[in-house]
Scaffold this motif. Structure first.
Motif, PDB file in Angstrom:
ATOM      1  N   ALA A   1     -24.956  -3.153  33.889  1.00 45.52           N
ATOM      2  CA  ALA A   1     -24.036  -2.259  34.603  1.00 45.52           C
ATOM      3  C   ALA A   1     -24.039  -2.569  36.099  1.00 45.52           C
ATOM      4  CB  ALA A   1     -24.410  -0.803  34.357  1.00 45.52           C
ATOM      5  N   LEU A   2     -25.205  -2.822  36.669  1.00 45.60           N
ATOM      6  CA  LEU A   2     -25.280  -3.152  38.094  1.00 45.60           C
ATOM      7  C   LEU A   2     -24.575  -4.469  38.400  1.00 45.60           C
ATOM      8  CD1 LEU A   2     -28.956  -2.104  38.922  1.00 45.60           C
ATOM      9  CD2 LEU A   2     -26.842  -0.966  39.633  1.00 45.60           C
ATOM     10  N   ILE A   3     -24.774  -5.466  37.553  1.00 41.54           N
ATOM     11  CA  ILE A   3     -24.136  -6.768  37.771  1.00 41.54           C
ATOM     12  C   ILE A   3     -22.618  -6.648  37.650  1.00 41.54           C
ATOM     13  CG2 ILE A   3     -23.832  -9.068  36.755  1.00 41.54           C
ATOM     14  CD1 ILE A   3     -26.854  -9.046  36.207  1.00 41.54           C
ATOM     15  N   TRP A   4     -22.149  -5.944  36.616  1.00 39.08           N
ATOM     16  CA  TRP A   4     -20.708  -5.796  36.436  1.00 39.08           C
ATOM     17  C   TRP A   4     -20.082  -4.972  37.560  1.00 39.08           C
ATOM     18  CZ3 TRP A   4     -17.464  -8.508  33.594  1.00 39.08           C
ATOM     19  CH2 TRP A   4     -17.960  -9.237  32.520  1.00 39.08           C
ATOM     20  N   CYS A   5     -20.785  -3.960  38.064  1.00 34.88           N
ATOM     21  CA  CYS A   5     -20.265  -3.185  39.198  1.00 34.88           C
ATOM     22  C   CYS A   5     -20.180  -4.056  40.447  1.00 34.88           C
ATOM     23  CB  CYS A   5     -21.134  -1.964  39.461  1.00 34.88           C
ATOM     24  SG  CYS A   5     -20.918  -0.643  38.257  1.00 34.88           S
ATOM     25  N   GLY A   6     -21.189  -4.869  40.681  1.00 33.38           N
ATOM     26  CA  GLY A   6     -21.166  -5.784  41.827  1.00 33.38           C
ATOM     27  C   GLY A   6     -20.054  -6.805  41.696  1.00 33.38           C
ATOM     28  N   PHE A   7     -19.872  -7.341  40.489  1.00 35.95           N
ATOM     29  CA  PHE A   7     -18.809  -8.308  40.262  1.00 35.95           C
ATOM     30  C   PHE A   7     -17.435  -7.662  40.443  1.00 35.95           C
ATOM     31  CE2 PHE A   7     -16.079 -10.739  37.242  1.00 35.95           C
ATOM     32  CZ  PHE A   7     -16.028 -11.910  37.973  1.00 35.95           C
ATOM     33  N   CYS A   8     -17.308  -6.415  40.031  1.00 30.38           N
ATOM     34  CA  CYS A   8     -16.045  -5.690  40.191  1.00 30.38           C
ATOM     35  C   CYS A   8     -15.729  -5.479  41.666  1.00 30.38           C
ATOM     36  CB  CYS A   8     -16.107  -4.352  39.458  1.00 30.38           C
ATOM     37  SG  CYS A   8     -14.614  -3.366  39.607  1.00 30.38           S
TER      38      CYS A   8
END
Length: 136
Positions: free
Chosen positions: A34-41
């Motif tokens: 979730a943290l990685i996908w939020c950062g990528f978003c």
């Protein structure tokens, strides 16, 4: 932007509720994912903001592709205690049932005993099965 981040977290929670048997490292996997996908978003939104001036449809297309990639990645890499990915389970016809949804809701802190109650159809099927066994 914040709605996208909320949807990312909700997608991770939905996968956890539907397939809760993630093993000992599943919670950590989902948190880090979730943290990685939020950062990528956030990174993608900053770059797409400049490119979206060329066309509004481009920004919507990027969002659709982003969430499709999110769901596909979660379904193929989320750890399961039986070492079978969620895509493999869906391919074999293993869908979430009442017990797995109950376990998933317990993992996020919600106890909903209504999922454990048997419906009248389940009761009728059990009675018919018992009658067949007694006739033998």
């Amino acid at each position: 932007m914040t709605m996208k981040l909320v949807f990312i977290v909700l997608a991770h929670i939905a996968f956890l509720i539907a397939y809760p048997h993630t093993g000992p490292m599943g919670g950590y996997y989902l948190l880090i994912s979730a943290l990685i996908w939020c950062g990528f978003c956030m990174f993608l939104s900053a770059n797409v903001l400049f490119a979206s001036m060329a066309g509004a449809i481009f920004g919507q297309l990027v969002t659709i592709v982003f969430f499709a990639a999110l769901f596909l990645t979660l379904a193929s890499t989320m750890p399961q205690s039986d070492n079978l990915s969620i895509l493999g389970k869906l391919d074999k016809g293993i869908y979430p049932d009442r017990n797995s949804l109950y376990d998933g809701l317990l993992r996020v802190g919600i106890q909903y005993d209504g999922l454990l109650k048997k419906s009248s159809n389940d009761f009728d099927a059990g009675v018919k099965q018992t009658i067949k066994a007694m006739k033998r």
